[in-house]
Design a protein around this motif. Structure first.
Motif, PDB file in Angstrom:
ATOM      1  N   MET A 178      -8.032 -12.286  19.075  1.00  0.00           N
ATOM      2  CA  MET A 178      -7.138 -11.266  18.543  1.00  0.00           C
ATOM      3  C   MET A 178      -7.180 -11.307  17.025  1.00  0.00           C
ATOM      4  N   ILE A 179      -7.611 -10.210  16.426  1.00  0.00           N
ATOM      5  CA  ILE A 179      -7.717 -10.126  14.975  1.00  0.00           C
ATOM      6  C   ILE A 179      -6.555  -9.283  14.492  1.00  0.00           C
ATOM      7  N   PHE A 180      -5.675  -9.895  13.745  1.00  0.00           N
ATOM      8  CA  PHE A 180      -4.481  -9.222  13.275  1.00  0.00           C
ATOM      9  C   PHE A 180      -4.708  -8.744  11.849  1.00  0.00           C
ATOM     10  N   LEU A 181      -4.342  -7.502  11.586  1.00  0.00           N
ATOM     11  CA  LEU A 181      -4.498  -6.931  10.242  1.00  0.00           C
ATOM     12  C   LEU A 181      -3.113  -6.860   9.611  1.00  0.00           C
ATOM     13  N   PRO A 182      -2.742  -7.857   8.813  1.00  0.00           N
ATOM     14  CA  PRO A 182      -1.368  -7.901   8.311  1.00  0.00           C
ATOM     15  C   PRO A 182      -1.053  -6.724   7.412  1.00  0.00           C
ATOM     16  N   GLY A 183       0.134  -6.170   7.587  1.00  0.00           N
ATOM     17  CA  GLY A 183       0.587  -5.145   6.658  1.00  0.00           C
ATOM     18  C   GLY A 183       0.577  -3.751   7.227  1.00  0.00           C
ATOM     19  N   GLY A 184      -0.143  -3.524   8.314  1.00  0.00           N
ATOM     20  CA  GLY A 184      -0.164  -2.172   8.857  1.00  0.00           C
ATOM     21  C   GLY A 184      -1.298  -1.356   8.282  1.00  0.00           C
ATOM     22  N   PRO A 185      -2.448  -1.321   8.967  1.00  0.00           N
ATOM     23  CA  PRO A 185      -3.599  -0.599   8.424  1.00  0.00           C
ATOM     24  C   PRO A 185      -3.411   0.912   8.539  1.00  0.00           C
ATOM     25  N   PRO A 186      -3.998   1.684   7.645  1.00  0.00           N
ATOM     26  CA  PRO A 186      -3.839   3.160   7.683  1.00  0.00           C
ATOM     27  C   PRO A 186      -4.683   3.759   8.789  1.00  0.00           C
ATOM     28  N   HIS A 187      -3.985   4.184   9.861  1.00  0.00           N
ATOM     29  CA  HIS A 187      -4.742   4.634  11.034  1.00  0.00           C
ATOM     30  C   HIS A 187      -5.546   5.894  10.728  1.00  0.00           C
ATOM     31  N   GLN A 188      -5.010   6.736   9.836  1.00  0.00           N
ATOM     32  CA  GLN A 188      -5.694   7.993   9.586  1.00  0.00           C
ATOM     33  C   GLN A 188      -6.857   7.835   8.621  1.00  0.00           C
ATOM     34  N   ASP A 212      -9.279   7.587  12.824  1.00  0.00           N
ATOM     35  CA  ASP A 212      -8.661   8.822  13.290  1.00  0.00           C
ATOM     36  C   ASP A 212      -8.478   9.743  12.092  1.00  0.00           C
ATOM     37  N   LEU A 213      -9.594  10.146  11.469  1.00  0.00           N
ATOM     38  CA  LEU A 213      -9.489  10.946  10.243  1.00  0.00           C
ATOM     39  C   LEU A 213      -9.027  12.345  10.558  1.00  0.00           C
ATOM     40  N   LYS A 214      -8.112  12.814   9.733  1.00  0.00           N
ATOM     41  CA  LYS A 214      -7.485  14.117  10.003  1.00  0.00           C
ATOM     42  C   LYS A 214      -8.046  15.165   9.065  1.00  0.00           C
ATOM     43  N   MET A 215      -9.240  15.634   9.356  1.00  0.00           N
ATOM     44  CA  MET A 215      -9.870  16.566   8.414  1.00  0.00           C
ATOM     45  C   MET A 215      -9.229  17.929   8.457  1.00  0.00           C
ATOM     46  N   ASP A 216      -8.424  18.225   9.489  1.00  0.00           N
ATOM     47  CA  ASP A 216      -7.743  19.521   9.541  1.00  0.00           C
ATOM     48  C   ASP A 216      -6.439  19.524   8.776  1.00  0.00           C
ATOM     49  N   VAL A 222       3.205   5.551  14.916  1.00  0.00           N
ATOM     50  CA  VAL A 222       1.906   5.503  15.600  1.00  0.00           C
ATOM     51  C   VAL A 222       0.963   4.628  14.789  1.00  0.00           C
ATOM     52  N   SER A 223       0.071   3.972  15.457  1.00  0.00           N
ATOM     53  CA  SER A 223      -0.981   3.233  14.761  1.00  0.00           C
ATOM     54  C   SER A 223      -2.208   3.161  15.655  1.00  0.00           C
ATOM     55  N   CYS A 224      -3.159   2.353  15.252  1.00  0.00           N
ATOM     56  CA  CYS A 224      -4.428   2.376  15.961  1.00  0.00           C
ATOM     57  C   CYS A 224      -4.841   0.971  16.374  1.00  0.00           C
ATOM     58  N   ALA A 225      -5.820   0.896  17.255  1.00  0.00           N
ATOM     59  CA  ALA A 225      -6.335  -0.405  17.667  1.00  0.00           C
ATOM     60  C   ALA A 225      -7.773  -0.259  18.100  1.00  0.00           C
ATOM     61  N   LEU A 226      -8.485  -1.375  18.033  1.00  0.00           N
ATOM     62  CA  LEU A 226      -9.898  -1.408  18.416  1.00  0.00           C
ATOM     63  C   LEU A 226     -10.039  -2.428  19.539  1.00  0.00           C
ATOM     64  N   LEU A 227     -10.736  -2.051  20.599  1.00  0.00           N
ATOM     65  CA  LEU A 227     -10.954  -2.990  21.698  1.00  0.00           C
ATOM     66  C   LEU A 227     -12.439  -3.099  21.966  1.00  0.00           C
TER      67      LEU A 227
END
Lengths: 453, 823
Positions: free
Chosen positions: A62-72, A76-80, A378-383
């Motif tokens: 389990m790799i924890f990214l302290p601080g809350g990574p920017p999901h967008q 999950d890039l929001k080009m719109d 909301v946030s993101c995760a990688l599996l």
């Protein structure tokens, strides 16, 4: 010499340091092993793996990214979205048609068929702590003693793979912000199931200080002569437990399996290069950027750990989001892609699961410091690996990346999935708390993700 | 297996040959008679009735063994009932029948017995009673357990009440919910209820039973009859009886159980196949779904908990070792009598008495939480042999260390923790007060009263600090029950307790005692030092499920009608400390027993329930009575325990009792607690603890703040005073512990300190090395070194620098099990 990376806190200013700062452990002059010797040692290891190590047990990294990574800005890039929200980064295609991720993850993009991108993680309580990821539970209304994290649960339910290798290892070092340094709490399961922390408060205990190896060997001889109490006296197994850990502790001091697992110098240099050279020392009050720890995690799992947790960098970018992203994302990209590729090459991809995530996401609107603030919605995760079905995106957020639009995935669903992949049924397996009340490993309404298993 | 010839008995090889292991004390063909049980209750009412017979064979040497699965059965006349090879009877028609049972006995002669049964009301397809026939099926097959449909919220949209405690709700869920989609009375086999249970429709729970089974037929008929609830709304199970209630069983043997449920209208029913069974010690045996118990190889007691429709029963099995026990020591007190009786019954010879050095170390650790000093050990060795053990006990009981150690034990359970800086005054005051009470040997009931019924400010009445740490009503309820009654009633807060008879009504009636606890700001303005008082008013609590307002009632006691002026907490303590209270004294004596022996008579010590019986109930009862008679004298309890010969048995096993874990045939070694170990480390190396906020020579067992952080103590498992459970203390080994002991700066520093033991001994040139080694051994082990050990050490001392050599020796001795364990 056995080395452990990462500790700069007692080494003074960075200018005066050599390029790497090490903790020396033990005193074996093993630094000069030649490649043939390394390869021979490796092949012997493969021929006679220790019972239960490597391929024959399941594990989680389990790799924890302290601080809350920017999901967008990651997967999950929001080009719109309008300019104030979509940010500076551009998406790139991956080797799975239809999936696009941030341009600063090119290596992951080239092997996205081996990953699952979860874009709709919900359920964050909003606190800056690793508990959110490690235990998936809120810190309110905890049972007496507190909730155990996943590693502690695995240690209690499955036990160690063999008696002298800790089931649960936490690589996160001490950090300025203590709740991020938490490598996992044993909660009501008790201190036996706490993670073994090579860089925790007991880390100095692993260093021979003022005692030479010869003297230690001498003392060891004395101890076995004096220690006459027969184990048959003990009906509870407590003596055997202590003996077993004593042996392992002495082994660490004189270099042993656990010690070797921690010593990445023993790894093939080309493999080490693939993981990349990290930067020792913590980022402000967060964690280090050491992809070497990802390699260490793989070695620990091979040696018999069931759960390894570690922390990477500091992602709480209230300012300079994109500047920091350009620094850290490529490093994370290199480390994670190397780990997943390495697991696949060694045939461990069915047995070892990898999850990469942080405690929450970040605000859609970029603030006046060029950063993003906390966004627990909301946030993101990688599996990856673990025998999962991969190459998919699970869930999605709305146009502005504010909330989960479809298929919200709770932290505990990820936990349930990981337990399932380990062969443990989270809906029927229980652990008892200090009141004797059985608790299921995840809350009853969450089950393993069907998309993945 | 029944014959067609009425008068012919089949002589079969007795199942006993398979039943009994090769080293069993019983000879297979020694049966002299047999009885068919259970006695009485021999009417089978209705076509759905069933009965499990239990056939017992008596042998010449007094064993009563179960042969239900190995006997041959014959029914006379046939056609009234049918019976299978395990003695399970199902009715076929109205009538009376004699079941003849035969087995091969002594000298190959048949041994017979018989039982008359009667079948009544054999009506084809009787009306199914939902709560008494359908709901138990859900309980037996785990449908309404906490892992599936029984949890709140149910599973996949279908819920049932947990363990079937509320059948009216279950009926509604099944019949009315979801527009009745779960039941199809016109074509019962197509009902979702049955299709899921058979896994014909995908079912997360898989297949629970088959199409021809009893369960299927009952539910099928219930559906066909239009899902009736039952003809008597009030017919419920009052109690269950387990037959046999206890047995002495040879190793590796089996025992069939028969369970009969008694209803409130006087009727009864055999419910063996529908009851749930659970063993309390999985290492000793197991039980199958049809109620047949199998014990393994270990000797001792094992209990099987039997549950049916909210009622519980227990079967107790004693598995003897069977060795002849001839030279038991003369009992000193009733503890010895009770334990030795048990050992005689089991045939397990105890170990010898421990020697004096072992005794002085052991008793000093257990009473005073420390190792004897070298001087104490030496003085003990030369004191008068007849009286020295008793005198050591008295000396230790009077010492400050006893007060320190037991205060440390209770303070953690009473959660006396300095959670915030402002808590300091209260934490220290409570610790001081409790220590004074223990040191002056205040009666235990008085101590409990001064905590549970405490009122006032902490400056004048420190007992109120408990209410600061335990500030929610549920916590007060649960902690007080766990600590002082030895019971975990937490489960009953939300539903009927799964293993006990406590309902939510019981829980909330008990909670009513704590319903008038008032808090006010401290009149002197101290922060976090609230005044606790009785808030005038009638004590009551509301049962959230029924809405009923409940008066305070002790568990199993009568509801009390208290005036608004009387503090209900005083009434609670009155009920607790009443000599007739069945929980208060046993809970304390059991807890103290565990302190001295490492295992409670009931284990875990705060989980005392009917379904978790004591391994020696006579002893528990005797201890409790003695404690009450002494007016709750704690020091006397400790004295009685430590004076007993059982406590003074050696830990070295003989050839028979190596695996004994619950019969106290020898002392069970256990690792020193974290605080005791730390103090021992300091004592032998002649160094100090160095805790913050207290004087420098404070020992770990003296720390007033039960939550004080210290790496050594944490890593060796000291509890953080977060719960009322002694299980929070963990004495298991782990890697960090070993590393710390072997190689930490702290420990190595204590060893190599210039003014520590190694330094002092190495600089002492007035004595010989032998004399110095002798002193060292007295410090570590309270005994003289043996000559081998002396030679070993001398050899090492001769090697080089003296101080370094002493350091090495001390390091080694510190890591021996003889030091780390209380043996």
């Amino acid at each position: 010499m056995l080395t452990i990376f990462g500790d700069r806190s007692d080494s003074g200013f960075c200018d005066r340091l050599p390029r790497r700062s090490f903790l020396s452990i033990g005193g074996l002059a093993m630094g000069g092993l030649s490649l043939p010797q390394i390869l021979q040692a490796e092949s012997e290891n493969r021929k006679n793996p220790s019972p239960g190590a490597g391929r024959s047990h399941k594990a989680v990294i389990m790799i924890f990214l302290p601080g809350g990574p920017p999901h967008q800005d990651m997967f999950d890039l929001k080009m719109d979205a309008p300019r104030e929200i979509r940010g500076e980064f551009k998406p790139i295609p991956t080797n799975v048609s239809g999936i696009e991720i941030c341009e600063y993850f090119p290596r992951i993009a080239r092997m996205s068929d081996k990953f699952n991108f979860i874009r709709s993680i919900v359920g964050a309580s909003g606190g800056h702590d690793s508990v959110q990821c490690l235990a998936g539970r809120s810190d309110k209304d905890q049972p007496q003693g507190g909730w155990p994290c996943m590693g502690a649960n695995l240690s209690a339910v499955e036990g160690p793979v063999h008696p002298s290798m800790p089931a649960f290892v936490g690589l996160a070092p001490d950090m300025g912000h203590k709740p991020w340094a938490d490598a996992g709490q044993a909660g009501f399961l008790g201190v036996t199931h706490s993670p073994f922390k090579p860089s925790g408060p007991g880390k100095a205990d692993m260093v021979l200080d003022g005692i030479s190896l010869d003297r230690l060997a001498d003392r060891r001889g004395l101890l076995s002569s004096f220690d006459r109490m027969r184990r048959s006296v003990d009906s509870s197994g407590a003596m055997e437990g202590m003996d077993s850990f004593s042996r392992q502790a002495l082994g660490i001091l004189t270099s042993s399996k656990l010690a070797r697992a921690l010593d990445i110098q023993q790894e093939n240099p080309r493999v080490r290069e693939r993981y990349g050279k990290g930067i020792p020392g913590n980022v402000a009050d967060g964690g280090p950027r050491l992809m070497e720890q990802f390699l260490m995690a793989r070695r620990l799992v091979e040696a018999g750990a069931r759960c390894v947790t570690l922390a990477f960098s500091r992602w709480d970018w209230h300012g300079g989001n994109f500047k920091r992203g350009r620094e850290d994302m490529p490093m994370l990209d290199q480390g994670v892609s190397a780990l997943v590729e390495d697991l696949h090459q060694r045939g461990l991809d069915k047995d070892v699961s990898v999850v990469v995530w942080g405690e929450f996401g970040r605000t859609p609107k970029i603030n006046d410091k060029g950063g993003r603030d906390h966004w627990p919605k909301v946030s993101c995760a990688l599996l990856a690996c673990g025998g999962m079905r991969t190459g998919q995106v699970i869930g999605s957020t709305n146009r502005l990346g504010e909330h989960a639009k479809d298929r919200p995935v709770h932290f505990q669903e990820v936990h349930a999935t990981l337990y399932h992949l380990m062969g443990i049924n989270p809906k029927t397996t229980t652990v008892k708390d200090l009141n004797g009340r059985p608790h299921y490993l995840v809350d009853s309404q969450y089950g393993p993700m069907k998309e993945v298993i | 297996m029944f014959t067609t010839m009425k008068t012919q008995y089949i002589l079969t090889i007795v199942f006993a040959g398979l039943l009994l292991g090769s080293d069993s004390p019983v000879d297979a063909n020694e049966f002299t008679s047999l009885t068919v049980g259970p006695p009485g209750n021999d009417i089978l009412r209705g076509a759905d009735a069933r009965k499990q017979l239990v056939v017992t064979g008596e042998t010449a040497d007094g064993w009563a063994l179960d042969i239900s699965s190995g006997a041959s059965y014959e029914c006379v006349p046939e056609g009234v009932v049918k019976i299978d090879s395990r003695g399970f009877v199902t009715p076929l028609a109205d009538g009376e029948v004699v079941v003849r049972v035969a087995v091969t006995g002594q000298g190959d002669k048949p041994v017979v017995g018989e039982k008359k049964l009667k079948v009544e009301n054999y009506v084809d397809q009787p009306v199914v009673n939902f709560p008494n026939q359908v709901v138990p099926i859900f309980t037996k097959h785990g449908c309404n357990g906490g892992g599936c449909h029984g949890k709140s919220g149910g599973q996949n949209g279908f819920r049932l009440s947990l363990l079937g405690f509320y059948p009216t709700e279950d009926h509604e869920y099944l019949v009315k919910e979801g527009r009745g989609r779960r039941v199809t009375p016109a074509a019962p086999g197509l009902s979702l209820l049955l299709r899921k249970a058979l896994n014909l429709s995908p079912h997360g729970g898989g297949k629970r039973f088959g199409e021809g089974s009893y369960e299927y037929r009952i539910i099928h008929r219930w559906l066909r009859q239009g899902m009736p609830y039952g003809n008597t709304a009030d017919l419920r199970v009052e109690r269950v009886e387990v037959f046999p209630p206890q047995r002495k069983m040879p190793k590796r043997s089996m025992q069939q159980l028969s369970i009969i449920a008694f209803y409130n209208d006087g009727s009864y029913e055999d419910v063996t196949p529908m009851a749930t069974f659970e063993v309390n010690d999985k290492e000793m045996g197991e039980v199958d779904l049809k109620g047949r118990v199998q014990v393994y190889d270990l000797s001792g007691d094992v209990a099987v908990m039997v549950r049916y429709q909210g009622q519980v029963g227990v079967f107790r099995s004693t598995v003897p070792l069977g060795v002849e026990v001839t030279d038991l020591p003369e009992p000193r007190n009733f503890i010895d009598t009770a334990v030795f009786n048990k050992l005689k019954l089991l045939g397990m010879p105890p170990s010898k008495a421990c020697d004096d050095q072992t005794f002085i170390r052991r008793v000093t650790i257990d009473i005073a939480g420390r190792l004897p000093t070298a001087a104490e050990a030496e003085a003990f060795a030369v004191a008068d042999a007849e009286t020295r053990r008793d005198r050591a006990i008295e000396r230790l009981l009077e010492s400050g260390s006893y007060a320190d150690y037991f205060t440390n034990k209770w303070a953690a359970l009473l959660r006396n923790k300095k959670t915030k800086a402002t808590y300091e005054l209260g934490t220290f005051a409570f610790h001081d007060w409790l220590r004074e009470m223990i040191h002056t040997n205040a009666p235990y009931d008085q101590i409990v009263r001064n905590i549970v019924a405490a009122s006032g400010d902490l400056q004048s009445n420190p007992g109120v600090v408990w209410y600061r740490s335990v500030n929610k009503t549920e916590q007060q309820v649960e902690d007080s029950a766990q600590l002082f009654l030895g019971m975990r009633i937490q489960c009953a807060r939300c539903h009927h307790h799964p293993f006990e008879r406590w309902s939510q009504k019981d829980y909330y009636s008990y909670q009513a005692f704590f319903s008038r606890v008032g808090r006010k700001k401290n009149p002197d303005g101290l922060a976090d030092a609230e005044r606790i008082f009785h808030n005038r008013g009638k004590a009551s609590a509301k049962n959230p499920r029924s809405g009923e307002t409940l008066s305070p009632a002790g568990l199993g006691g009568k509801p009390l009608d208290l005036t608004p002026d009387s503090d209900p907490r005083q009434a609670l303590v009155d009920w607790m400390t009443n000599p007739a209270n069945p929980f208060f004294a046993p809970a304390l004596v059991n807890r103290y027993w565990k302190h001295f022996f490492g295992r409670g008579l009931v284990d875990p010590e705060d989980d005392m329930r009917v379904t978790n019986p004591a391994c020696n109930p006579e002893l528990l009862e005797a201890l409790a009575k003695s404690f009450i008679d002494s007016k709750f004298d704690l020091k006397n309890l400790v004295r009685t325990i430590c004076q007993s010969k059982v406590y003074q048995l050696s830990s070295i096993p003989n050839e028979h009792n190596v695996r004994d874990k619950q019969n106290f045939s020898r002392f069970y070694p256990r690792r020193l607690n974290a605080e005791v170990l730390y103090d021992a480390l300091n004592q032998v190396t002649k160094s100090q603890g160095g805790f913050g906020g207290v004087p420098p020579d404070t020992r770990a067992i003296q720390l007033p703040d039960a939550g004080q952080k210290n790496y050594f103590l944490t890593v060796f498992g000291k509890p953080m005073a977060d719960s009322a459970c002694e299980c929070e203390r963990s004495n298991d080994a782990n890697l960090a512990q070993s590393l710390h002991l072997l190689n930490s700066k702290e420990v190595l520093g204590k060893i190599s300190n210039e003014n520590g033991r190694a330094g002092l001994l190495s600089r002492d040139d007035k004595r010989t090395e032998q004399e110095k080694l002798r002193e060292l051994y007295l410090w570590f082990y309270s005994r003289e070194p043996q000559s081998e050990e002396v030679n070993l050490a001398l050899a090492h001392l001769g090697k080089g620098e003296k101080k370094a050599a002493y350091e090495d020796i001390i390091w080694a001795l510190l890591n021996t099990k003889e030091f780390l364990f209380n043996h």
